[in-house]
Scaffold this active site. Structure first.
Site, PDB file in Angstrom:
ATOM      1  N   TRP A 131       0.794  -1.222   0.000  1.00 43.53           N
ATOM      2  CA  TRP A 131       0.000   0.000   0.000  1.00 43.53           C
ATOM      3  C   TRP A 131       0.827   1.273   0.000  1.00 43.53           C
ATOM      4  O   TRP A 131       0.305   2.346  -0.291  1.00 43.53           O
ATOM      5  CB  TRP A 131      -0.903   0.020   1.249  1.00 43.53           C
ATOM      6  CG  TRP A 131      -0.171  -0.321   2.517  1.00 43.53           C
ATOM      7  CD1 TRP A 131      -0.159  -1.537   3.142  1.00 43.53           C
ATOM      8  CD2 TRP A 131       0.682   0.536   3.293  1.00 43.53           C
ATOM      9  NE1 TRP A 131       0.642  -1.494   4.260  1.00 43.53           N
ATOM     10  CE2 TRP A 131       1.166  -0.228   4.375  1.00 43.53           C
ATOM     11  CE3 TRP A 131       1.071   1.868   3.184  1.00 43.53           C
ATOM     12  CZ2 TRP A 131       2.034   0.301   5.331  1.00 43.53           C
ATOM     13  CZ3 TRP A 131       1.943   2.397   4.133  1.00 43.53           C
ATOM     14  CH2 TRP A 131       2.403   1.617   5.191  1.00 43.53           C
ATOM     15  N   ASN A 132       2.114   1.221   0.325  1.00 41.58           N
ATOM     16  CA  ASN A 132       2.828   2.473   0.576  1.00 41.58           C
ATOM     17  C   ASN A 132       3.108   3.282  -0.684  1.00 41.58           C
ATOM     18  O   ASN A 132       3.233   4.505  -0.626  1.00 41.58           O
ATOM     19  CB  ASN A 132       4.123   2.230   1.364  1.00 41.58           C
ATOM     20  CG  ASN A 132       5.074   1.285   0.682  1.00 41.58           C
ATOM     21  OD1 ASN A 132       4.677   0.420  -0.106  1.00 41.58           O
ATOM     22  ND2 ASN A 132       6.347   1.416   0.983  1.00 41.58           N
ATOM     23  N   HIS A 156      -3.393  -6.472  -5.096  1.00 39.86           N
ATOM     24  CA  HIS A 156      -2.963  -5.243  -4.454  1.00 39.86           C
ATOM     25  C   HIS A 156      -3.272  -5.320  -2.958  1.00 39.86           C
ATOM     26  O   HIS A 156      -3.938  -6.241  -2.488  1.00 39.86           O
ATOM     27  CB  HIS A 156      -3.656  -4.034  -5.091  1.00 39.86           C
ATOM     28  CG  HIS A 156      -2.798  -2.813  -5.154  1.00 39.86           C
ATOM     29  ND1 HIS A 156      -2.046  -2.377  -4.079  1.00 39.86           N
ATOM     30  CD2 HIS A 156      -2.563  -1.918  -6.142  1.00 39.86           C
ATOM     31  CE1 HIS A 156      -1.391  -1.289  -4.410  1.00 39.86           C
ATOM     32  NE2 HIS A 156      -1.685  -0.978  -5.651  1.00 39.86           N
ATOM     33  N   SER A 208       6.259  -7.529   3.600  1.00 43.94           N
ATOM     34  CA  SER A 208       6.938  -7.829   4.852  1.00 43.94           C
ATOM     35  C   SER A 208       7.807  -9.078   4.728  1.00 43.94           C
ATOM     36  O   SER A 208       7.653  -9.885   3.798  1.00 43.94           O
ATOM     37  CB  SER A 208       5.914  -8.060   5.957  1.00 43.94           C
ATOM     38  OG  SER A 208       5.173  -9.255   5.710  1.00 43.94           O
ATOM     39  N   GLU A 229      11.023  -8.057  -2.671  1.00 44.07           N
ATOM     40  CA  GLU A 229      11.533  -6.799  -2.131  1.00 44.07           C
ATOM     41  C   GLU A 229      10.860  -6.622  -0.793  1.00 44.07           C
ATOM     42  O   GLU A 229       9.657  -6.389  -0.719  1.00 44.07           O
ATOM     43  CB  GLU A 229      11.234  -5.638  -3.077  1.00 44.07           C
ATOM     44  CG  GLU A 229      12.047  -4.386  -2.741  1.00 44.07           C
ATOM     45  CD  GLU A 229      11.270  -3.389  -1.901  1.00 44.07           C
ATOM     46  OE1 GLU A 229      11.561  -3.322  -0.676  1.00 44.07           O
ATOM     47  OE2 GLU A 229      10.395  -2.703  -2.432  1.00 44.07           O
ATOM     48  N   LEU A 230      11.648  -6.757   0.268  1.00 47.29           N
ATOM     49  CA  LEU A 230      11.075  -6.813   1.609  1.00 47.29           C
ATOM     50  C   LEU A 230      11.444  -5.556   2.403  1.00 47.29           C
ATOM     51  O   LEU A 230      11.511  -4.480   1.845  1.00 47.29           O
ATOM     52  CB  LEU A 230      11.535  -8.098   2.299  1.00 47.29           C
ATOM     53  CG  LEU A 230      11.308  -9.377   1.470  1.00 47.29           C
ATOM     54  CD1 LEU A 230      11.862 -10.595   2.176  1.00 47.29           C
ATOM     55  CD2 LEU A 230       9.837  -9.560   1.139  1.00 47.29           C
ATOM     56  N   CYS A 263      10.374   1.395   2.341  1.00 47.83           N
ATOM     57  CA  CYS A 263      11.385   0.392   2.683  1.00 47.83           C
ATOM     58  C   CYS A 263      12.791   0.979   2.602  1.00 47.83           C
ATOM     59  O   CYS A 263      13.671   0.612   3.381  1.00 47.83           O
ATOM     60  CB  CYS A 263      11.269  -0.805   1.747  1.00 47.83           C
ATOM     61  SG  CYS A 263       9.709  -1.706   1.899  1.00 47.83           S
ATOM     62  N   GLU A 360      12.931  -3.051  11.780  1.00 52.98           N
ATOM     63  CA  GLU A 360      12.545  -1.945  10.915  1.00 52.98           C
ATOM     64  C   GLU A 360      11.423  -1.163  11.591  1.00 52.98           C
ATOM     65  O   GLU A 360      10.433  -1.737  12.039  1.00 52.98           O
ATOM     66  CB  GLU A 360      12.052  -2.462   9.562  1.00 52.98           C
ATOM     67  CG  GLU A 360      11.566  -1.360   8.635  1.00 52.98           C
ATOM     68  CD  GLU A 360      11.050  -1.898   7.308  1.00 52.98           C
ATOM     69  OE1 GLU A 360      11.123  -1.175   6.307  1.00 52.98           O
ATOM     70  OE2 GLU A 360      10.566  -3.044   7.278  1.00 52.98           O
TER      71      GLU A 360
END
Length: 456
Positions: A131-132, A156, A208, A229-230, A263, A360
């Protein structure tokens, strides 16, 4: 899983979406599989022209798309417009450069045979996006793979249903067949069943660590390619020759961009001991002066977090750090009003014994660390399970580049942080994931790099 728009600025549910049934999921996989044979056989120029039309639509509908982003996940309108421009640039870049990048490559190995390498698509791909960055994240995955000739099933984030629908509308109106890009409102269990389907040839996830582990495990069990891509806890190292005030202000604003929900945001900031107090004071002043407010207001510099749940999680991380001995310099708490609001926060004194050192913090929290030597700064910067990106800031660019090259990350920068452009590779190492997106690298992950050799 419930797909709904809960405006994070107000906490009000504004729209809900029907979930995709299991029967419709099975039908979608079949449709995408059937469409692959047709879409892959279109000329590269035909696919490129579709990508250009997508970019044109992003230009034309920029205000509408930006307002949707702001309403769904709280990004300030000015930043949301920047995201739309970035998504537009990605589709346009692949439309302009795709045909040339996909030309066959002739190999000269010193014999009389003809040896060439062709880049073929592999089939149906499953994409899971967060969502970011509701439009940029999809563009990063979809543009190169649609240009290549793959077909896409897209899940999504559950809070971005409106953006998901709009992306499909734009792609289809631009000439991407409806069955070559299919939006699905599905659960995690349904995603697993899709990955397990033999007609689906790969999966890309941005999200995540937990989600990445689950997707990677399912893909591996079914011998499918995956790209992940975490998370990230990016280091930013400031050298002792900088203009402290200007650098601190720039770094503070970079950390608070998108309410810190990126991220590749500079989450761990390393400053020479002699400059530490001055630098920290400027950061504290800068974040304290940020206009936090309505994301639909052009003057707003920071909006709410994406959800009340996300906000509460970040607040708890900060409280835990302070309880363990960190020093709160600014912010910390939720703001006393409806919605997912939090004050911009600065903490110092984080040590390796504290949870905040290793985890994080996905929100508007800057952690600032003093260092006594550059070697110490690099050592601590690399003392992380993550490895997405990092940066070094200095007047001496040559020295900064040498230090930047020592950072164990997928992307490293000098005097900027986390810059993303269509032609640059994007991706990390360690627990930040694997694989690369964007640029020519965007064609390599889900392609069959095939040798064609003809003996003389």
């Amino acid at each position: 899983m419930t797909y709904r728009i809960e405006n994070p600025a107000t906490g009000v549910v504004e729209k809900e979406f029907d979930s995709t049934s299991d029967a419709d999921v099975r039908a979608a996989v079949e449709r995408a599989h059937a469409a692959f044979d047709t879409w892959r056989r279109e000329s590269t120029q035909t696919r490129a022209d579709a990508m250009k039309r997508v970019a044109d639509a992003y230009d034309e509908r920029a205000d509408e798309l930006a307002r949707t982003i702001a309403t769904e996940m709280g990004k300030p309108l000015t930043e949301a417009k920047g995201e739309v421009e970035l998504a537009c640039s990605i589709f346009r870049w692949y439309g302009e450069h795709g045909p040339a990048l996909l030309e066959e490559e002739k190999l000269d190995i010193g014999d009389e045979a003809s040896s060439v390498v062709v880049t073929d698509p592999i089939g149906v791909l499953m994409g899971v996006t967060p969502w970011n960055f509701p439009h940029y994240q999809v563009a990063r995955f979809a543009a190169p793979n649609l240009m290549l000739g793959n077909t896409i099933l897209l899940k999504h984030a559950s809070i971005c249903g409106s953006s998901a629908v709009l992306i499909g509308e734009i792609l289809h109106a631009a000439g991407v067949p409806e069955d070559a890009y299919i939006n699905l409102f599905v659960s995690n269990d349904q995603v697993t069943s899709i990955i397990e389907d033999s007609r689906v040839r790969g999966v890309s996830l941005t999200g995540s660590e937990g989600a990445g582990i689950a997707v990677a495990e399912t893909a591996a069990k079914n011998l499918k390619k995956s790209v992940l891509e975490l998370g990230g806890s990016d280091p930013l190292i400031v050298l002792d020759d900088v203009d402290v005030a200007a650098t601190a202000e720039a770094v503070a604003k970079a950390r608070m961009s998108n309410a810190g929900q990126a991220c590749n945001s500079p989450k761990r900031i390393f400053v020479p001991q002699a400059k530490f107090a001055e630098f920290t004071d400027v950061v504290v002043t800068t974040v304290g002066e940020l206009k936090v407010g309505d994301p639909l207001d052009e003057a707003t510099e920071m909006g709410p977090l994406s959800s009340i749940e996300a906000r509460d999680g970040v607040v708890e991380q900060v409280r835990k750090a302070v309880s363990e001995g960190a020093t709160l310099r600014a912010g910390r708490d939720a703001l006393d009003k409806d919605g997912a609001w939090m004050a911009p926060t600065v903490i110092t004194g984080v040590t390796s014994e504290m949870d905040a050192y290793a985890e994080e913090i996905f929100g508007p929290v800057a952690m600032i660390f003093p260092y006594s030597s550059v070697d110490e700064a690099v050592r601590v910067a690399n003392d992380s399970s993550f490895g997405l990106s990092g940066s070094v800031w200095a007047k001496d660019v040559e020295k900064a580049e040498e230090i930047a090259r020592r950072l164990e990350v997928g992307m490293t920068y000098v005097d900027e942080h986390g810059t993303t452009k269509a032609g640059l590779p994007f991706g990390g190492v360690r627990r930040s994931g694997y694989g690369r997106q964007l640029g020519r690298w965007g064609f390599t992950e889900f392609a069959n790099t095939k040798l064609v050799r003809v003996a003389s």
